[in-house]
Design an enzyme around this catalytic site. Structure first.
Site, short mmCIF file in Angstrom:
data_model
loop_
_atom_site.label_atom_id
_atom_site.label_comp_id
_atom_site.label_asym_id
_atom_site.label_seq_id
_atom_site.Cartn_x
_atom_site.Cartn_y
_atom_site.Cartn_z
N TYR A 1 0.82 -1.22 0.00
CA TYR A 1 0.00 0.00 0.00
C TYR A 1 0.85 1.26 0.00
CZ TYR A 1 -0.10 -0.64 5.23
OH TYR A 1 0.17 -0.83 6.55
N GLU A 2 0.17 2.39 -0.25
CA GLU A 2 0.81 3.69 -0.49
C GLU A 2 1.77 3.63 -1.68
OE1 GLU A 2 -0.58 5.98 0.87
OE2 GLU A 2 -1.55 4.91 2.49
N GLY A 3 1.43 2.82 -2.66
CA GLY A 3 2.27 2.64 -3.84
C GLY A 3 3.19 1.45 -3.63
#
Length: 586
Positions: free
Chosen positions: A438-440
């Site tokens: 997550y968050e890229g």
């Protein structure tokens, strides 16, 4: 199950002997702060993390979250711990003073955040996203919105979320379809579906403030047509208090591999009332204020899990007795030697320790430059911003990759017991696995580093980062160690400069290896720097340990960078030449 203990001695070394916080704060004119206060803040944070949050970790994983009648319930004890957290002001550490925040330096707050991640990653997630929402509002919201919402978010009375992802739009936000229709009163009606929303609902706070990406009717196609909106769970009455339910709901809670005690929600917006944050069609830029902070915070999740795993493995290795050590009997009064004396176990423990403490130093250096970006002169702020931008994808990707490696070593040290739930080691590996996603994803972070941060501004970010690490080298007393560090930094800079002329396909294929090469190189400089600074420490055991761990890192971990360099310099053909049926011979 081993009990987590905050690594206060290491934090004290980093803050006092390595970063010299007294001088750091004095230089920035932060007259209200000093190293003694930093030690006290971190010590109290350690007490909260170990006494209040850590005991909830295993039970939270076993209970998980539930959704009934549209309301989410978190595991037993989670809400009470949160109320204690906000009552003691922890949520407000970094908040603006004008909106009931404490305005603490990042070098005080980051250690507390790491410890919370070690103690209970699931519990930490909701508070992390609230802090990111505060940053976005502080920088982009109108004064009217700030006056209505910001203080309650800063204090933690209300929590915040980040709503980006949709079923068809993950990394590619150009595919985002949530709509925002202007209303006569200046608000917007938000309609759409979001997935993977951390803390989308919970039983901790009286309101949840969602930061939602959506498209206006006249929005251009692609990412240039995205706007950011503040959408509260409950609309406010004339006194600014939560009242009428907004037109949004939790569709479901995701069933996950790990972080089971964190409510990851599917959110449905059915004409929900929201307000524009920032300028129209500039939502992605506004959201990146949240995302960049969140990416560093996710890196701290990797670090926190790694520290907890190392502690568990070390405790077990000292207690578990199996056969005799090949270098000779170590505990003659016992029937067998503890496995900590087995060379392969020692190798794993030292790998855990050097990666974890190296990443802790990286996080504290990042925090130092965050302090400078907020409080330094105009020139200092500009240069610090370049360092932060360059290091953000490194922190997010490498520290989470490292977190999974270290937690896997933790399981291996325990042997079969590591695979059993009662020891807690497998939970750490399950929980931290999401941090690479997550968050890229970490692949996206690597592309950002080599494809944007390395090339942007003609290499200025690279130069600023080299200068930052060069300052550490300049402060070293030992000339031989200083020469090794300088050679390492020079080699990294020259190799990085060679990447500037790569073709796009070569850049994409090289990205992950270049990020790993960068991280191992920079951690090498940090280890030389720490080993040097440790010789001035009053803690002789720590000084000796830093010296020996530096030697281990240099001999056994640092060579990894050479394999990554050879890989990314080999070009794209060996990756892209295999296509179609060649993957499966069909």
């Amino acid at each position: 199950m081993p009990q987590y203990q905050a690594p206060l001695a290491d934090f004290q070394f980093l803050m006092q002997d390595w970063l010299a916080l007294n001088d750091h704060y004095a230089h920035l004119g932060l007259d209200d702060f000093d190293g003694e206060l930093a030690n006290e803040v971190v010590a109290q944070g350690a007490k909260f993390a170990t006494d209040v949050v850590a005991p909830l970790n295993r039970s939270g994983d076993e209970q998980g979250c539930t959704l009934a009648d549209g309301k989410v319930t978190t595991p037993e004890g989670f809400a009470a711990a949160y109320q204690e957290y906000i009552a003691n002001g922890w949520n407000a550490m970094l908040g603006p003073v004008d909106y009931e925040g404490q305005g603490l330096p990042y070098t005080m707050a980051v250690p507390v955040h790491e410890m919370l991640n070690s103690a209970n990653l699931s519990w930490r997630l909701t508070t992390m996203l609230t802090e990111s929402a505060v940053l976005a509002m502080r920088k982009h919201a109108t004064k009217e919105l700030k006056d209505l919402y910001l203080s309650k978010l800063v204090t933690g009375e209300w929590t915040g979320t980040m709503n980006l992802t949709e079923p068809q739009a993950g990394t590619d936000l150009a595919l985002l379809s949530t709509k925002a229709e202007p209303q006569d009163d200046g608000s917007y009606a938000i309609t759409g579906n979001k997935i993977f929303i951390t803390g989308g609902d919970q039983d901790w706070s009286s309101n949840v403030i969602h930061m939602v990406l959506a498209r206006l009717p006249d929005a251009p196609k692609g990412v240039k047509g995205i706007s950011l909106f503040l959408v509260p769970k409950l609309l406010l009455d004339e006194n600014g208090e939560p009242a009428e339910p907004n037109a949004l709901s939790v569709g479901s809670i995701e069933h996950k591999m790990g972080i089971k005690a964190s409510p990851t929600c599917v959110m449905n917006y059915d004409g929900a009332t929201g307000w524009l944050v920032g300028e129209p069609h500039q939502g992605l830029a506004c959201m990146f204020t949240m995302m960049n902070d969140a990416r560093f915070q996710v890196g701290l999740q990797g670090l926190g899990a790694a520290e907890a795993s190392f502690q568990g493995a070390l405790t077990y290795a000292r207690e578990r007795q199996q056969s005799r050590a090949p270098q000779g009997v170590q505990q003659p009064d016992e029937k067998a030697d503890a496995i900590v004396f087995q060379p392969d176990v020692a190798r794993m423990l030292l790998t855990q320790k050097t990666l974890t403490e190296g990443c802790r130093a990286l996080s504290m250096l990042y925090a130092k430059y965050m302090d400078i970006e907020h409080h330094g002169s105009a020139d200092e702020q500009r240069e610090a911003g370049k360092v932060i931008q360059f290091l953000t994808p490194v922190c997010k990707a490498f520290m989470t990759d490292m977190g999974l490696e270290v937690t896997n070593h933790g399981i291996q040290v325990f042997g079969g017991h590591g695979y059993i739930r009662e020891w807690g080691m497998e939970q750490l590996a399950r929980d931290v696995r999401i941090a690479q996603l997550y968050e890229g994803t970490n692949g996206i972070q690597a592309l950002d580093l080599i494809g944007r941060k390395l090339t942007r501004d003609g290499g200025d970010m690279l130069a600023a980062t080299c200068d930052a690490f060069g300052e550490l080298i300049s402060a070293m007393d030992n000339q031989e160690r200083r020469a090794h560090a300088q050679a390492l930094l020079d080699d990294w800079r020259a190799t990085s400069a060679d990447c500037l002329g790569m073709e796009p396909a070569d850049v994409a294929v090289a990205a992950c290896d270049y990020l790993a090469y960068t991280a191992y190189s920079l951690l090498g400089v940090l280890w030389y720097s720490m080993a040097d600074a440790a010789q001035q420490s009053d803690n002789s055991t720590l000084a000796a340990a830093k010296e020996k761990c530096c030697a281990f890192y240099e001999a056994r971990i640092l060579p990894r960078r050479d394999s990554h360099r050879l890989a990314f310099q080999s070009g794209a053909a060996n990756v892209l030449s295999v296509t179609g049926s060649e993957f499966d011979y069909l």
